[in-house]
Design a protein around this motif. Structure first.
Motif, PDB file in Angstrom:
ATOM      1  N   ALA A  52       0.834  -1.205   0.000  1.00 24.86           N
ATOM      2  CA  ALA A  52       0.000   0.000   0.000  1.00 24.86           C
ATOM      3  C   ALA A  52       0.868   1.255   0.000  1.00 24.86           C
ATOM      4  CB  ALA A  52      -0.908   0.001   1.217  1.00 24.86           C
ATOM      5  N   ILE A  93      -1.401   1.127   6.490  1.00 23.91           N
ATOM      6  CA  ILE A  93      -2.619   0.333   6.422  1.00 23.91           C
ATOM      7  C   ILE A  93      -3.274   0.203   7.795  1.00 23.91           C
ATOM      8  CG2 ILE A  93      -1.812  -0.967   4.431  1.00 23.91           C
ATOM      9  CD1 ILE A  93      -1.286  -3.337   6.316  1.00 23.91           C
ATOM     10  N   MET A 140      -8.856  -5.166   4.187  1.00 23.39           N
ATOM     11  CA  MET A 140      -8.060  -5.393   2.965  1.00 23.39           C
ATOM     12  C   MET A 140      -8.143  -6.871   2.622  1.00 23.39           C
ATOM     13  SD  MET A 140      -4.664  -3.039   3.446  1.00 23.39           S
ATOM     14  CE  MET A 140      -4.178  -3.295   1.730  1.00 23.39           C
ATOM     15  N   ASN A 154       3.378  -1.926   5.593  1.00 23.24           N
ATOM     16  CA  ASN A 154       2.185  -1.512   4.838  1.00 23.24           C
ATOM     17  C   ASN A 154       1.839  -2.536   3.757  1.00 23.24           C
ATOM     18  OD1 ASN A 154       2.066   0.858   6.368  1.00 23.24           O
ATOM     19  ND2 ASN A 154       3.392   1.948   4.931  1.00 23.24           N
ATOM     20  N   ALA A 172      -8.977  -2.692  -1.003  1.00 25.49           N
ATOM     21  CA  ALA A 172      -9.053  -2.068   0.317  1.00 25.49           C
ATOM     22  C   ALA A 172     -10.357  -1.307   0.477  1.00 25.49           C
ATOM     23  CB  ALA A 172      -7.873  -1.124   0.526  1.00 25.49           C
TER      24      ALA A 172
END
Length: 121
Positions: A24, A28, A34, A76, A97
Motif C-alpha cells: 500500500a 494500512i 483489505m 504496509n 481495500a
C-alpha cells in the motif's frame, strides 16, 4: 484512495506454493478491511480472503485450510500465502481495500492492477 501494488504471481505446478504481496502507498493501520479477490478467465471476480485492521479474517470455502492471509503494518503490506495449489486456483488475483468497511459488509473502493497465478496440472 490508497494505491495498491500486487506482486508474487507466477507459474507453479499443482501442489506447489506461492506468496502474493500487496503493498500500500500509505499506512494500512487505518484501513479497516483489505484482502484478495480473483478472477478466472470467463468467470466473475470472487472473494478469496480478507483481513481487518484488528486481524480478523474471512476465507472462501474453496481456499480454507490452504491459503492464509496476513498483514504487516510496519511494511504496509498484506500477504496471501497459497499452499497446495490446484489448477482451479488459476486466475488473476487482485488486492483491494475498504478504508471504512467492516466484516461482513465491505466494498473495496481501491484496487491493485492484479497479478497472474497459473497452476499447471
Amino acid at each position: 484512495q490508497v494505491q495498491l501494488v500486487e506482486s508474487g504471481g507466477g507459474l507453479v505446478q499443482a501442489g506447489g506454493s506461492l506468496r502474493l504481496s500487496c503493498a500500500a502507498s500509505r499506512s494500512i493501520f487505518s484501513i479497516n478491511v483489505m484482502g484478495w479477490y480473483r478472477q478466472a478467465s470467463g468467470k466473475q471476480r470472487e472473494l478469496v480472503a480478507v483481513i481487518t485492521s484488528g486481524g480478523s479474517t474471512k476465507y472462501a470455502d474453496s481456499v480454507k485450510g490452504r491459503f492464509t492471509i496476513s498483514s504487516d503494518h510496519a511494511k504496509n503490506t498484506v500477504y496471501l500465502q497459497m499452499n497446495s495449489l490446484k489448477p482451479e486456483d488459476t486466475a488473476v488475483y487482485y488486492c483491494g481495500a475498504d478504508e471504512g468497511g467492516v466484516l461482513p459488509d465491505f466494498d473495496f473502493g481501491s484496487w491493485g492492477q492484479g497479478t497472474q497465478v497459473t497452476v499447471s496440472s
